[in-house]
Design an enzyme around this catalytic site. Sequence first.
Site, PDB file in Angstrom:
ATOM      1  N   GLY A  39       0.829  -1.203   0.000  1.00 35.29           N
ATOM      2  CA  GLY A  39       0.000   0.000   0.000  1.00 35.29           C
ATOM      3  C   GLY A  39       0.862   1.251   0.000  1.00 35.29           C
ATOM      4  N   GLY A  62       2.881  -7.573  -9.303  1.00 32.72           N
ATOM      5  CA  GLY A  62       4.240  -7.039  -9.462  1.00 32.72           C
ATOM      6  C   GLY A  62       5.003  -6.984  -8.157  1.00 32.72           C
ATOM      7  N   GLY A  63       4.342  -7.420  -7.083  1.00 31.81           N
ATOM      8  CA  GLY A  63       5.028  -7.439  -5.786  1.00 31.81           C
ATOM      9  C   GLY A  63       5.358  -6.033  -5.322  1.00 31.81           C
ATOM     10  N   LYS A 105      -7.025 -11.568 -12.264  1.00 31.26           N
ATOM     11  CA  LYS A 105      -5.840 -11.682 -11.396  1.00 31.26           C
ATOM     12  C   LYS A 105      -5.700 -13.107 -10.869  1.00 31.26           C
ATOM     13  CE  LYS A 105      -2.143 -10.849  -9.241  1.00 31.26           C
ATOM     14  NZ  LYS A 105      -2.002 -10.993  -7.856  1.00 31.26           N
ATOM     15  N   HIS A 116      -4.200 -14.983 -13.600  1.00 34.46           N
ATOM     16  CA  HIS A 116      -2.779 -14.590 -13.660  1.00 34.46           C
ATOM     17  C   HIS A 116      -1.982 -15.461 -12.684  1.00 34.46           C
ATOM     18  CE1 HIS A 116       0.608 -12.458 -11.828  1.00 34.46           C
ATOM     19  NE2 HIS A 116       0.795 -11.834 -12.979  1.00 34.46           N
ATOM     20  N   GLU A 158       0.835 -18.237 -13.160  1.00 27.55           N
ATOM     21  CA  GLU A 158       2.078 -18.063 -12.378  1.00 27.55           C
ATOM     22  C   GLU A 158       2.461 -19.387 -11.691  1.00 27.55           C
ATOM     23  OE1 GLU A 158       2.123 -14.513  -9.693  1.00 27.55           O
ATOM     24  OE2 GLU A 158       2.415 -15.957  -8.096  1.00 27.55           O
ATOM     25  N   ARG A 166     -20.542 -45.980 -19.560  1.00 27.78           N
ATOM     26  CA  ARG A 166     -21.563 -45.313 -18.729  1.00 27.78           C
ATOM     27  C   ARG A 166     -22.958 -45.810 -19.097  1.00 27.78           C
ATOM     28  NH1 ARG A 166     -22.330 -40.148 -19.772  1.00 27.78           N
ATOM     29  NH2 ARG A 166     -23.048 -39.538 -17.709  1.00 27.78           N
ATOM     30  N   HIS A 170     -26.786 -44.318 -18.907  1.00 33.73           N
ATOM     31  CA  HIS A 170     -26.602 -42.861 -18.919  1.00 33.73           C
ATOM     32  C   HIS A 170     -26.799 -42.261 -20.311  1.00 33.73           C
ATOM     33  CE1 HIS A 170     -25.473 -42.677 -14.750  1.00 33.73           C
ATOM     34  NE2 HIS A 170     -24.546 -43.616 -14.931  1.00 33.73           N
TER      35      HIS A 170
HETATM   36  C1  6PG Z   1       1.610 -10.918  -7.880  1.00 32.51           C
HETATM   37  C2  6PG Z   1       1.617 -12.195  -7.060  1.00 32.51           C
HETATM   38  C3  6PG Z   1       1.105 -11.994  -5.700  1.00 32.51           C
HETATM   39  C4  6PG Z   1       1.068 -13.198  -4.750  1.00 32.51           C
HETATM   40  C5  6PG Z   1       2.033 -14.295  -4.958  1.00 32.51           C
HETATM   41  C6  6PG Z   1       2.004 -15.331  -3.856  1.00 32.51           C
HETATM   42  O1  6PG Z   1       1.011 -10.974  -8.933  1.00 32.51           O
HETATM   43  O2  6PG Z   1       2.203  -9.910  -7.469  1.00 32.51           O
HETATM   44  O3  6PG Z   1       0.804 -13.126  -7.694  1.00 32.51           O
HETATM   45  O4  6PG Z   1      -0.207 -11.507  -5.821  1.00 32.51           O
HETATM   46  O5  6PG Z   1       1.370 -12.676  -3.495  1.00 32.51           O
HETATM   47  O6  6PG Z   1       1.837 -14.902  -6.137  1.00 32.51           O
HETATM   48  O7  6PG Z   1       1.041 -16.285  -4.079  1.00 32.51           O
HETATM   49  P1  6PG Z   1       1.151 -17.700  -3.347  1.00 32.51           P
HETATM   50  O8  6PG Z   1       1.488 -17.394  -1.931  1.00 32.51           O
HETATM   51  O9  6PG Z   1      -0.177 -18.358  -3.463  1.00 32.51           O
HETATM   52  O10 6PG Z   1       2.256 -18.411  -4.046  1.00 32.51           O
END
Ligand code: 6PG
Length: 470
Positions: A18, A131-132, A184, A187, A191, A446, A452
């Site tokens: 934040g 993006g952390g 998201k 996403h 990931e 089935r 079925h």
């Molecule tokens: C992001 C990440 C973030 C999330 C990590 C951890 O896009 O910046 O996705 O939102 O904190 O991916 O996720 P896990 O703890 O489930 O691995």
Amino acid sequence: MAKATQFELGLIGLGTMGMNLLLNLADRGNVVAGYSRDRSKSAELRELPADNIQGFDDLAEFVAALRIPRVVLLLVPAGPTVDSVVAGLRPLLARGDFIVDAGNSFHRDTTRRIAELAADGIEFVGMGVSGGESGARHGPSMMPGGGQRAWERLGPLLESAAARVGDEPCVAPMGEGAAGHYVKMIHNGIEYALMQMLAECYDLMRRRLGMSNEQMAAEFARWNAGRLQSYLVEITVEVLRTPEPHGAGALVDAVLDRARAKGTGKWSSQDAMDLGVPVPAIDAAVSARELSAYKTERLRLAPLYSDPPAAPLDRAVALEALERAYHAGAWIAYAQGLAQIAQASAEYGFGTELATVARIWRAGCIIRAAILDPIAAAFASDPVLPNLLAAPVAVRALDDSVDGLRATLRVAIDAGIPAPALAAALAYFDGMRSARLPANLIQAQRDLFGAHTYERTDRDGVFHSAWGAP
Ligand code: 6PG
């Protein structure tokens, strides 16, 4: 100059994410305020020399200082905290105001909150932010849901703070309702799949090819210099090169092999099952993290079974195949995630455009990768593409690399090294490109045991037969 007294946007939740996002917005010239009950956090903002950023520790004063219609951005932990913060804000806000939840909230919670706040004329917007910590400070990829009115008010603020590809900001409306949080979530599902595939490549390099951390780092760096350029490959190099601070060797070797998760990957798989969309690479990645947590059991089983005998292997040939395996796997993982978004958009009425999703993932977010350029272009030129794998550019990419995926999986299977996400990706690819699958046998079974019914290839209708040899 004195500090501003009216603010374009207020942010609640001055944790690292934040705080970084607020500082980013202020750096771009926006006049912004932050609220925290923790007086030291709000004081930190008050003490900043910039005029366009202010801190509050009184919620009513904070809300009263926001320009109408107000925008309150929440960066608080997903779950009950969001509800309690919203409950505190609700009596202070007016019709037409916006609450933007920028956490990793579950999309069904967002749908519920949208309906609850609509009763007061307040628009609740679910927004994915990726993006952390560094992304939040220097330019994240942002995925807001909500309607046109929300975008008109939020767009300029978000565009100013987002990551950019050239002059294109990595933020755009994702669609109606909870679309932002849904996108998201996917996403994160992608990931999970990509991280698992990279871990499988690392495992093969380490266990089967006997490579050192530095040799692996050099190999991943080579990938990152080519078509596999991506944030996740880049950080893999950094991880492998980080020395152990308490002794010799690399830090990664001291990390316990038990992967944790906060839930977004699991939610992706669960919702895919509900929608009937196959995303096996994501499912496999979720399961692989779960399996890794069974450390005690693994330690017990390890001495009970022996490794298969290792045949001689040419390292250069195996590495060349491995690069192609990850390339194919990544294309297939994006294909699965984007297919899920398309199905969810149809089912939940989001109206999400896949070209826009791929476009705003090209920078700022965790799954940013060079291959998102051709992926975005494929959906831009054919918005009703049934599956990414049908795009000519995907056919070319997979034609070039799927053999490497097959070769890599043969190596993994022969060595007894699990590669579940890569294997699931290949099975999806082979399934999706099969004009005929053995599902006819399942339908027959089935119908035999449960009446079925089944459909036929040559006639319309629903059939039931008395199965068995005459
Ligand atoms: C992001 C990440 C973030 C999330 C990590 C951890 O896009 O910046 O996705 O939102 O904190 O991916 O996720 P896990 O703890 O489930 O691995």
